[in-house]
Motif scaffolding. Structure first.
Motif, PDB file in Angstrom:
ATOM      1  N   ASN A  84      67.892 -24.845   1.920  1.00 23.42           N
ATOM      2  CA  ASN A  84      66.893 -24.513   0.903  1.00 23.42           C
ATOM      3  C   ASN A  84      65.742 -25.480   1.112  1.00 23.42           C
ATOM      4  OD1 ASN A  84      68.128 -22.470  -0.970  1.00 23.42           O
ATOM      5  ND2 ASN A  84      69.745 -24.010  -0.929  1.00 23.42           N
TER       6      ASN A  84
ATOM      7  N   ASN B 291      75.498 -26.480   3.298  1.00 20.83           N
ATOM      8  CA  ASN B 291      74.308 -26.307   2.462  1.00 20.83           C
ATOM      9  C   ASN B 291      73.538 -27.613   2.392  1.00 20.83           C
ATOM     10  OD1 ASN B 291      74.627 -23.535   1.249  1.00 20.83           O
ATOM     11  ND2 ASN B 291      76.601 -24.448   0.738  1.00 20.83           N
TER      12      ASN B 291
ATOM     13  N   ALA C   2      73.158 -22.813   5.149  1.00 27.41           N
ATOM     14  CA  ALA C   2      71.887 -22.490   4.496  1.00 27.41           C
ATOM     15  C   ALA C   2      71.097 -23.767   4.236  1.00 27.41           C
ATOM     16  CB  ALA C   2      72.128 -21.757   3.180  1.00 27.41           C
TER      17      ALA C   2
ATOM     18  N   VAL D 196      64.650 -19.954   1.887  1.00 19.19           N
ATOM     19  CA  VAL D 196      65.980 -20.276   2.400  1.00 19.19           C
ATOM     20  C   VAL D 196      66.022 -19.923   3.879  1.00 19.19           C
ATOM     21  CG1 VAL D 196      68.446 -19.755   2.243  1.00 19.19           C
ATOM     22  CG2 VAL D 196      67.054 -19.831   0.165  1.00 19.19           C
TER      23      VAL D 196
END
Length: 194
Positions: free
Chosen positions: A95, A12, A93, A74
């Motif tokens: 963001n 992330n 992912a 995202v």
């Protein structure tokens, strides 16, 4: 041993449009061992590859994903690995937004030195999303006792004429978005042994 899964790192991130992130892909085997299968740029022989679910928002070149200027929301990055007729996937992912630089970590934060020997200080930047990156090459050093040390790049040497005691060396780092952080390393300077 047989592959049982793959992992993509970092899993992330928070990145701004225009930013890039290098990913690492590892295959995990049934005996607990791992192998680095990170894809490289322009190589057709790689067993692993990265794919973005948002082709209009991110580009992929080998293991580097770059967010395009119109990126938002995202963006999912999928690592794919195929070996011995078996396929595995793992997802990361991104963001889209601004992450904050929250600190600079020196390596080491303290050390003992005798005069006349250069020692390097390494630095890791830590971001609010938990990501850490080696930024040693982009750190500028200063000292509270500039007459007692020589600074060359990210290395420090205590001068032969230095008075024994503590010397502070501060590393200063500014990231691509103008966010700054600094970190101190305390050097315990010893006199020359006679």
């Amino acid at each position: 041993s047989m592959p049982v899964g793959i992992e993509i790192n970092p899993a992330n991130r928070v990145l701004s449009a225009g930013d890039s992130q290098a990913y690492q892909v590892s295959v995990i085997y049934d005996d607990g061992t791992r192998a680095d299968v990170t894809p490289s740029s322009n190589s057709q022989g790689d067993l692993a590859g990265l794919v973005s679910d948002s082709a209009g928002k991110a580009s992929v070149d080998g293991n580097v994903v770059t967010l395009l200027p119109n990126a938002s929301g995202v963006i999912r990055i999928q690592a794919r690995f195929r070996d011995s007729g078996r396929s595995f996937t793992a997802e990361a992912a991104i963001n889209v937004g601004q992450t904050s630089l929250v600190g600079l970590i020196p390596h080491p934060d303290s050390m003992s030195m005798i005069p006349g020997v250069f020692r390097e200080i390494g630095y890791t930047a830590r971001y609010a999303d938990g990501y850490e990156e080696d930024v040693t090459e982009n750190v500028a050093l200063t000292s509270n006792r500039p007459d007692d040390v020589v600074i060359a790049g990210q290395s420090v040497k205590v001068n032969l004429t230095s008075i024994p005691g503590n010397i502070e060396v501060t590393g200063h780092y500014t990231d691509a978005h103008g966010q700054s952080a600094s970190a101190k390393t305390i050097i315990q300077a010893y006199g020359l042994r006679t």
